[in-house]
Design an enzyme around this catalytic site. Structure first.
Site, PDB file in Angstrom:
ATOM      1  N   GLY A 280      20.114 -37.746  -6.016  1.00 29.16           N
ATOM      2  CA  GLY A 280      19.701 -36.353  -5.979  1.00 29.16           C
ATOM      3  C   GLY A 280      18.197 -36.221  -6.061  1.00 29.16           C
ATOM      4  O   GLY A 280      17.506 -37.138  -6.530  1.00 29.16           O
TER       5      GLY A 280
ATOM      6  N   GLN B 151      10.280 -32.086  -7.872  1.00 29.65           N
ATOM      7  CA  GLN B 151       9.973 -33.518  -7.927  1.00 29.65           C
ATOM      8  C   GLN B 151       9.045 -33.958  -6.793  1.00 29.65           C
ATOM      9  O   GLN B 151       8.464 -35.037  -6.847  1.00 29.65           O
ATOM     10  CB  GLN B 151      11.260 -34.359  -7.880  1.00 29.65           C
ATOM     11  CG  GLN B 151      12.116 -34.223  -9.122  1.00 29.65           C
ATOM     12  CD  GLN B 151      13.336 -35.094  -9.032  1.00 29.65           C
ATOM     13  OE1 GLN B 151      14.325 -34.714  -8.421  1.00 29.65           O
ATOM     14  NE2 GLN B 151      13.262 -36.290  -9.614  1.00 29.65           N
TER      15      GLN B 151
ATOM     16  N   CYS C  17      16.659 -40.745 -13.595  1.00 28.41           N
ATOM     17  CA  CYS C  17      15.986 -39.757 -12.758  1.00 28.41           C
ATOM     18  C   CYS C  17      14.837 -40.439 -12.022  1.00 28.41           C
ATOM     19  O   CYS C  17      14.131 -41.267 -12.601  1.00 28.41           O
ATOM     20  CB  CYS C  17      15.444 -38.639 -13.646  1.00 28.41           C
ATOM     21  SG  CYS C  17      14.519 -37.377 -12.756  1.00 28.41           S
ATOM     22  N   LEU C  18      14.650 -40.077 -10.752  1.00 25.87           N
ATOM     23  CA  LEU C  18      13.567 -40.680  -9.968  1.00 25.87           C
ATOM     24  C   LEU C  18      12.190 -40.344 -10.551  1.00 25.87           C
ATOM     25  O   LEU C  18      11.229 -41.070 -10.304  1.00 25.87           O
ATOM     26  CB  LEU C  18      13.640 -40.206  -8.513  1.00 25.87           C
ATOM     27  CG  LEU C  18      14.874 -40.667  -7.722  1.00 25.87           C
ATOM     28  CD1 LEU C  18      14.910 -40.000  -6.352  1.00 25.87           C
ATOM     29  CD2 LEU C  18      14.910 -42.183  -7.584  1.00 25.87           C
TER      30      LEU C  18
ATOM     31  N   HIS D  41      22.177 -31.978 -13.158  1.00 16.99           N
ATOM     32  CA  HIS D  41      20.862 -32.619 -13.293  1.00 16.99           C
ATOM     33  C   HIS D  41      19.841 -31.987 -12.337  1.00 16.99           C
ATOM     34  O   HIS D  41      18.730 -31.635 -12.740  1.00 16.99           O
ATOM     35  CB  HIS D  41      21.035 -34.114 -13.009  1.00 16.99           C
ATOM     36  CG  HIS D  41      19.778 -34.926 -13.054  1.00 16.99           C
ATOM     37  ND1 HIS D  41      19.612 -35.994 -13.907  1.00 16.99           N
ATOM     38  CD2 HIS D  41      18.634 -34.837 -12.337  1.00 16.99           C
ATOM     39  CE1 HIS D  41      18.402 -36.510 -13.720  1.00 16.99           C
ATOM     40  NE2 HIS D  41      17.797 -35.837 -12.768  1.00 16.99           N
ATOM     41  N   GLU D  42      20.246 -31.817 -11.071  1.00 15.07           N
ATOM     42  CA  GLU D  42      19.303 -31.285 -10.080  1.00 15.07           C
ATOM     43  C   GLU D  42      19.003 -29.813 -10.336  1.00 15.07           C
ATOM     44  O   GLU D  42      17.857 -29.376 -10.198  1.00 15.07           O
ATOM     45  CB  GLU D  42      19.833 -31.496  -8.659  1.00 15.07           C
ATOM     46  CG  GLU D  42      20.036 -32.953  -8.263  1.00 15.07           C
ATOM     47  CD  GLU D  42      18.860 -33.860  -8.603  1.00 15.07           C
ATOM     48  OE1 GLU D  42      17.708 -33.421  -8.515  1.00 15.07           O
ATOM     49  OE2 GLU D  42      19.115 -35.022  -8.986  1.00 15.07           O
TER      50      GLU D  42
ATOM     51  N   HIS E  73      16.469 -29.336 -12.996  1.00 10.15           N
ATOM     52  CA  HIS E  73      15.091 -29.527 -12.529  1.00 10.15           C
ATOM     53  C   HIS E  73      14.484 -28.195 -12.059  1.00 10.15           C
ATOM     54  O   HIS E  73      13.286 -27.970 -12.222  1.00 10.15           O
ATOM     55  CB  HIS E  73      15.051 -30.494 -11.339  1.00 10.15           C
ATOM     56  CG  HIS E  73      14.948 -31.941 -11.710  1.00 10.15           C
ATOM     57  ND1 HIS E  73      13.935 -32.447 -12.488  1.00 10.15           N
ATOM     58  CD2 HIS E  73      15.732 -33.014 -11.388  1.00 10.15           C
ATOM     59  CE1 HIS E  73      14.098 -33.763 -12.632  1.00 10.15           C
ATOM     60  NE2 HIS E  73      15.181 -34.125 -11.977  1.00 10.15           N
TER      61      HIS E  73
HETATM   62 NI    NI Z   1      15.999 -36.013 -11.791  1.00 12.89          NI
END
Ligand code: NI
Length: 160
Positions: free
Chosen positions: A46, A51, A89-90, A131-132, A135
Site C-alpha cells: 500500500g 508518502q 510501512c514504506l 493503515h493507508e 496516513h
Molecule cells: Ni504506511
C-alpha cells in the site's frame, strides 16, 4: 510514469490531514500512475499520497498481485472484529510492530473515473485499508502499535 520519492517518518507531510479530491484532474491521474509505479518498485502492499509528499486523500492497496485498489477520498464505512498482527510501512524502513486492527473492514471510495465503489477486506487486506487511510489523517502505524519490535526481535524474526 515516474517513480516518486517516498518520504520517511520525521517529514512533517506525514502528519498532515489530507484534503479531499474535489475533481479528478489529469494531474490526479498522473499522480495515481506514478504512485502505482512507486508502489511496485518498492514491492509494497500500500501507498498513500502523503508518502510521496501530496496532501490529498488518495491511496493504493494491492495485497494480492494484480488486485489493485485505487482509492480516492476513501472512508471506512464498516468495521468488525479484531486482529493483532505485524505491520510495517514504506515510510518506516526497518521498523515493525504489532497493531490492533479490525478483522474485517468495508471501504467506500472513488475510482479514477470518479465512480463510487465499496470493497470489503479481511485479514491483511483489512489492515492495509486501515493503515493507508490512517496516513490520510496524519497517522502512522507506530503511533498506536501494541508493541514495536526491538532490533533483537527483528533479527530473530527475520533470521539474522
Ligand atoms: Ni504506511
Amino acid at each position: 510514469m515516474a517513480k516518486l520519492n517516498i518520504v520517511k517518518l520525521g517529514d512533517e507531510v506525514l502528519r498532515k490531514k489530507c484534503r479531499p479530491v474535489i475533481e479528478i484532474t489529469p494531474r490526479i491521474l498522473t499522480l495515481l500512475d506514478d504512485m502505482i509505479e512507486t508502489l511496485h518498485d518498492a514491492d509494497g502492499v500500500g501507498l498513500a499520497a502523503p508518502q510521496v509528499g501530496v496532501v490529498r486523500r488518495i491511496c493504493l492497496v494491492e495485497v494480492e498481485e494484480g488486485e489493485l485498489y485505487e482509492m480516492i477520498n476513501p472512508e471506512i464505512i464498516e468495521a468488525e472484529g479484531e486482529q493483532e498482527e505485524l505491520e510495517g510501512c514504506l515510510s518506516l524502513p526497518g521498523k515493525w510492530g504489532y497493531t490492533k486492527r479490525p478483522e474485517k473492514v468495508t471501504v467506500r471510495a472513488l475510482d479514477r473515473h470518479g465512480k463510487e465503489y465499496t470493497v470489503t477486506g479481511t485479514g491483511l487486506k483489512a489492515r492495509a485499508f486501515c493503515h493507508e487511510i490512517d496516513h490520510l489523517d496524519g497517522k502512522v502505524f507506530s503511533d498506536e502499535a501494541v508493541h514495536m519490535l526491538t532490533q533483537r526481535e527483528i533479527d530473530e524474526l527475520f533470521g539474522e
